[in-house]
Design an enzyme around this catalytic site. Sequence first.
Site, short mmCIF file in Angstrom:
data_model
loop_
_atom_site.label_atom_id
_atom_site.label_comp_id
_atom_site.label_asym_id
_atom_site.label_seq_id
_atom_site.Cartn_x
_atom_site.Cartn_y
_atom_site.Cartn_z
N LYS A 227 -29.32 38.32 -25.74
CA LYS A 227 -29.50 37.32 -27.44
C LYS A 227 -28.44 36.55 -27.38
O LYS A 227 -27.64 36.72 -26.70
CB LYS A 227 -29.56 37.92 -28.63
N GLU B 122 -30.18 36.09 -36.09
CA GLU B 122 -29.94 36.51 -34.73
C GLU B 122 -28.14 36.99 -34.06
O GLU B 122 -27.91 35.08 -34.23
CB GLU B 122 -30.59 37.39 -34.36
N PHE C 103 -33.08 47.67 -21.12
CA PHE C 103 -33.78 48.53 -20.94
C PHE C 103 -34.60 49.55 -21.21
O PHE C 103 -34.16 50.27 -20.75
CB PHE C 103 -35.30 47.56 -20.89
N LEU C 104 -35.75 49.56 -22.37
CA LEU C 104 -36.00 51.14 -22.23
C LEU C 104 -37.10 51.28 -20.82
O LEU C 104 -37.86 50.06 -20.59
CB LEU C 104 -36.57 51.66 -23.29
N ASP D 20 -33.33 43.42 -41.56
CA ASP D 20 -34.68 43.36 -41.38
C ASP D 20 -34.98 44.20 -40.70
O ASP D 20 -35.78 44.42 -40.20
CB ASP D 20 -34.15 41.97 -39.70
N ASP E 252 -33.00 46.85 -32.21
CA ASP E 252 -32.80 45.38 -32.78
C ASP E 252 -31.85 45.16 -34.70
O ASP E 252 -32.50 44.82 -35.57
CB ASP E 252 -34.64 45.11 -33.58
#
Length: 476
Positions: free
Chosen positions: A185, A208, A293-294, A358, A378
């Site tokens: 991001k 964000e 990342f998963l 959010d 998130d």
Amino acid sequence: MRFKNRLVLLFCAVLFLTSVSVIHILLAKDDHQRNARQRARLSIPSGIQQIHGNPGKRRQNDAKFTANLEWGESQILRTPLRRNRPTHEKKKSPGNETLPRRDVPGNVKLPVGWDVQEIHGTGHPWQQFHSDIHQDALYSEDAPYMASLLNDLATVKIVNMSLFVGGSQAKLDVRLADGNRAIVKPMRASREFVYKYNKKEPFWLDQERHNAEIAAFHLDKILGFRRVCPCAGRLINLTQELLLNSKDQELLETVFRKDGNICFFGKCAPWFCNEEHPICAKGDMMEISLCQFLPSFYGGIPIFERVYPWSQGVKESKVWKGKNICQDFLEQPVWMNGRYFLDLIEQGIFDFFIRNYDRHHFDMLRKYTRNGFIVFLDNGKGFGNPHEDDITFLAPVYQCCKVRRSTYLHFQTLTRPESRLSDLLRTSMLHDPLAPVVTEHHLRAMDRRLATVLQTIDKCIQTKGRDYVLVERTDK
């Protein structure tokens, strides 16, 4: 008569073929002009190779870039930048391309997607993190690899950047030289910018924040939840690490220079990703967050989502703000089995700390289904306003009056002078490359909000009794 009809048909055929040829020539000319504009827009500055090859000179140039933009306001709310709009041609999505995997025997190429990070080894810190995921948390309490993982996210060479499809705001999918994959991001506003959350600045237009993802990880770890993916900050050179590395034409076509700064707008919801409100670096340099990342656990997207009962959405919130909805859950065994229900309560508590409007859904790992924990994904819209608190985030607490006993006791320790929440959070984020990650106002807000959480739980204890409120499980 037949002869005349044949002449008419022949004339029409010739006219049609001529029209097709003219259209083809015009399209080819337009395509040539578009490619020329793109090459001009993405041209690499003449001194870039020297900067890349000389670390000392690169640091000097990096320092010069920090004064190029004013970051005292939101990029979403500020006056739009103006530039000529190029004609965009839709490109094929890069979702089916292949990238080499160093940890797969024989350097086998795998399709780009959620399945590229299956657990094939334990040598890298990111592989150790994947192996450490269990039914109750994303990582173990000690997690000896964590410092190395955060360092790798912040330092390992970036080998590819592409658009990440998903969500309403711009994100990038980044591949690192060690085989790791992260969600990026970018910086859109300064740490000092405060979002008002009023009629002029409604929460659904909030952008964000890259630093919110970093702070959310550290806060989650200190609170003892361990449900936020590891996340680290990084300062990158967009020319070297995006323009020279990315093969994603959809992303590259949104990159341009404005007043000496590299900007892009990516691809997402039109009110966040558009040419009038681009995401701009300071010169070539941009702060970003990289969140781990998963793994897919050998098949498909690793998470599934369900509607969050206490969503702050305009329509959704009318339901639970108008009545206590908790009795509906307490009477249904499917909600009360295992750790599921108490995790929902803690989701509300966590969002109160970071003030994240959010949260419309909650996420769980497919590997453990409903028997696992709720993942706090998130968190980029958190940490927007440290000066005001919104008690409605604690509706799960004051409506249900059920809290995990170990969480309550741990929260009490975070109020002691020797282990104050704000001090622990400040120390935890001290070694991030983008430190200070948040302002002192946000750190003080953590202590204030912690006191509010404990007061809300104590009120429940006074009315319902300690044994009713403080539990470890809700199995019937």
